[in-house]
Design a protein around this motif. Sequence first.
Motif, mmCIF file in Angstrom:
data_model
loop_
_atom_site.group_PDB
_atom_site.id
_atom_site.type_symbol
_atom_site.label_atom_id
_atom_site.label_comp_id
_atom_site.label_asym_id
_atom_site.label_seq_id
_atom_site.Cartn_x
_atom_site.Cartn_y
_atom_site.Cartn_z
ATOM 1 N N ALA A 32 0.917 -1.323 0.035
ATOM 2 C CA ALA A 32 -0.187 -0.002 0.044
ATOM 3 C C ALA A 32 0.846 1.104 0.075
ATOM 4 O O ALA A 32 0.347 2.452 -0.422
ATOM 5 N N HIS A 33 2.047 1.204 0.333
ATOM 6 C CA HIS A 33 2.854 2.177 0.472
ATOM 7 C C HIS A 33 4.232 2.176 -0.303
ATOM 8 O O HIS A 33 5.307 3.033 0.155
ATOM 9 N N GLY A 53 1.992 -0.408 -8.932
ATOM 10 C CA GLY A 53 1.768 -0.454 -7.622
ATOM 11 C C GLY A 53 1.719 -2.052 -7.115
ATOM 12 O O GLY A 53 2.072 -2.723 -8.013
ATOM 13 N N ASN A 54 1.188 -2.454 -6.033
ATOM 14 C CA ASN A 54 1.364 -3.643 -5.484
ATOM 15 C C ASN A 54 2.435 -4.367 -5.763
ATOM 16 O O ASN A 54 2.830 -5.442 -6.115
ATOM 17 N N VAL A 55 3.623 -3.565 -5.059
ATOM 18 C CA VAL A 55 5.044 -4.179 -4.880
ATOM 19 C C VAL A 55 5.079 -4.856 -3.774
ATOM 20 O O VAL A 55 4.748 -4.467 -2.540
ATOM 21 N N SER A 56 5.558 -5.981 -3.482
ATOM 22 C CA SER A 56 5.645 -6.754 -2.237
ATOM 23 C C SER A 56 6.792 -7.631 -2.143
ATOM 24 O O SER A 56 7.662 -7.603 -3.297
ATOM 25 N N VAL A 187 9.926 2.101 -1.474
ATOM 26 C CA VAL A 187 9.397 1.046 -0.516
ATOM 27 C C VAL A 187 9.307 1.515 0.661
ATOM 28 O O VAL A 187 10.174 1.993 1.484
ATOM 29 N N GLU A 188 8.230 1.052 1.447
ATOM 30 C CA GLU A 188 7.943 1.151 2.800
ATOM 31 C C GLU A 188 8.128 -0.175 3.347
ATOM 32 O O GLU A 188 7.382 -1.328 2.841
#
Length: 192
Positions: A32-33, A53-56, A187-188
């Motif tokens: 989300a961040h 988006g949606n980097v994990s 990245v958070e």
Amino acid sequence: MKNKLLLALTLAGTMVSAHAYAQTSTWAIDPAHSSVNFEIIHLGVSHVHGAFGNVSGTVTLNDKDITKSSVTATIDTTTVSTGVAARDTHLKSPDFFDIEKNPAMMFKSTAVTKAGGKLQLIGDLTISGVTKSVTLDLDGPVPPQTNQGKTISAFSASGKISRKDFNFGPKFGPAVVGDDVKFTVDVEIDKK
């Protein structure tokens, strides 16, 4: 005497293991961040900007020696957005990402280096089934802080890749779509 020596060695080993364990911490990339932002030249003059988006993924930080840290990340290609719906649809097609076959890009670090006070993150990036080594300039991580009961941190990495290295969009020469893609990853991370 033999039992005392064995007990002392066991305690010493336990203390060394506990100390080594305390030097590393595991963090989850917060989708989300976190994002990947990119820029590429179109027709030799205009700059097209976009984002994923949606980097994990997972970050393992070594608190004593940052160069012993590691990152694995997944970038959702279905989230590509340039602000132009027709272009986004084309980027998702077999001409580029082919999201039906390749719904994600992958990154796995192979090294973190430190020279002249600067950090670099080196790793294998996979785009549409092609894996190449990339080097990213790293800013951060920022010191951990507590937010809403979670321990968080953040970092940013930037770099440049060549489309032809990844056989990405091969039907479109550099006169139509530039070869170099500049990108920044923000990245958070949340401590697990």
